[in-house]
Design an enzyme around this catalytic site. Sequence first.
Site: not given
Lengths: 232, 220
Positions: B47-49, B86, B89
Site C-alpha cells: 500500500a502506497e502509504n 513514504q 514506499s
Amino acid sequence: MDKVVKSSDEAVADIGDGAVVMSGGFGLCGIPENLIRALVAKGSRNLTIIANNLGSTDSKDGKIYGVGLLVRNAQVRKFIGSFPGPIAKFPWFMEPYRSKALELEIIPQGTLNERIRCAAAGLGGFYTPTGVGTPIEEGKEKRVLGGREHILELPLHADFALVKAHRGDRSGNLIYRRSARNYNPVMAPAASVTIAEVEELCEVGAFDPDGVHTPGLFVSMVVKGERYEKRY
Amino acid sequence: MKKGISKGAIAARASREVKDGMYVNVGYGIPNLVPEYLAGRDVFVHAENGIIGMGPLARKGQEDPDVVNAAKQPVTIVPGGAIVSQSDSFMIIRGGHLAMTFLGAFQVSERGDLANWKGPGDGIPGMGGAMDLAVGAKRVVVTMTHTDKDGAPKIVKECSFPLTGRKCVSLIVTDLAVIRVADNGLILEEVAPGFTAAEVQRATEPALTVSPGLKEIAPP
C-alpha cells in the site's frame, strides 16, 4: 539533552504569519493532531502548508480534520500536496480556492516526498520519469537519461515540520507505529525547526539504538500530545 | 439492458493476474477490492502509504487507526508484513520493485495511455501515487467499468482527460471484457458471460483485434 516543551501551544509559539509548515500524516493517520489544534488556536495566517492531503474526512461524522482545520480557519495561503481529497465539498474551501486567495500546487506523491527528502539531504534536485507526458512536466527541464525521458524536480524545504510519533525520548529520538510512520520520518529532517508530538514520552536511554526510526538530531522540540482522537 | 460482471468479479478476474511470490500494489476504487481475492495466497500487497503485506479490511470493532490503506480505510497487516516510510514506499514504486499495480481509470487509450486523476467532475483533482505507479510498476493492470455513466466508451483512441502516464497500461479488465494492450493495438482476450465480441467492440472506440483464443471471463 532535553528538548521537551510543556505544551503544544508553547511548541507552535514561533510559527508566525507567512510561515512554511510541513505536516506529517496520510489521511488522518499519523497526523500531528495536537500541534495542528494549537496552530489553529494561535491563528497564524498566510501559511504555506506542505502535506499529502489537505485534511481528510472522518468516516463517522463526515467532517474534515487534519490540516484542513487550518483552511477552515482561513489560515492557509498555499497548499502543496498530492491529494486534496474530499475538501472540495466544503464552501469554506471552495470560496477562497475560486477567488485564488488559496493556491494549490498538486504534485505526484513520490515527487512530493522525494522533493522533501532532497531538501533534507542537501541535494539540488533530482530527475524523475514520473509526470513525463502529463501536465506535471509543463515548464520543467527535461532530459533523456538511460534512454528514458525525465523531468527535473527541485527541493521542498520548510520553516517548520510538525511530526507525530508513537514514542519519543526527551532528546527527540522517535519511534513510529505502523502506517502512522508515513511522511513523518521524511519531513523531520527537512525543516529549520522540527517539532515532534508523541503519544508516549520516555527518558533518554529508554530506546534500543537499533530501534530508533528518527534520531533526535533532526528534532528541535518534543511535546507529549495532550489528547489523541485518532480518527479514520 | 444486459449487465456485465460486478465490481467484485472485475477485481476477482484481475487478481488472477497475480502469481505466487509477487509483490503487488493496489490503488483506489475497484483495485481496492483486489486484496480481498488474494487472501491465503503467497503474495505481498503493497500500500502506497507504507505497508508491505497488507491484509483484508479490518473487522468492525478491530480497527486500528494506525493501520490504514491508500483509501484511508482501516486494514490489517499479514504475518511477515513490514512498514516503510513514504520515501521508501515510493522508492519501491518508482524503482521497479513491484511486479504489478492495479489502478482505476477515467480513460485508457489504444496505446495504453492512462488518464485517472482529473476526470469529468468539478472536484479538486489529485493524483496521489498514481503517476509514480504508472511509470514504476513492472505491469499496470487497469480495472474499471467499460463505459462511463452516460454510456460513452472509456477505452478511446486518444484520452481527452489529462494523462497520468504514457503507454503504461498492459491489461484492461472491465465489466464487459479483458483487453490486452499490445504493440499493434488492443487484443480482446475475454468477454463477460452473455456478451459477444461485437457487443464489446460497440462499447469501445478503437478497433479491437479478437484473440483466436477468445473465451468467457470465468466467475470468481
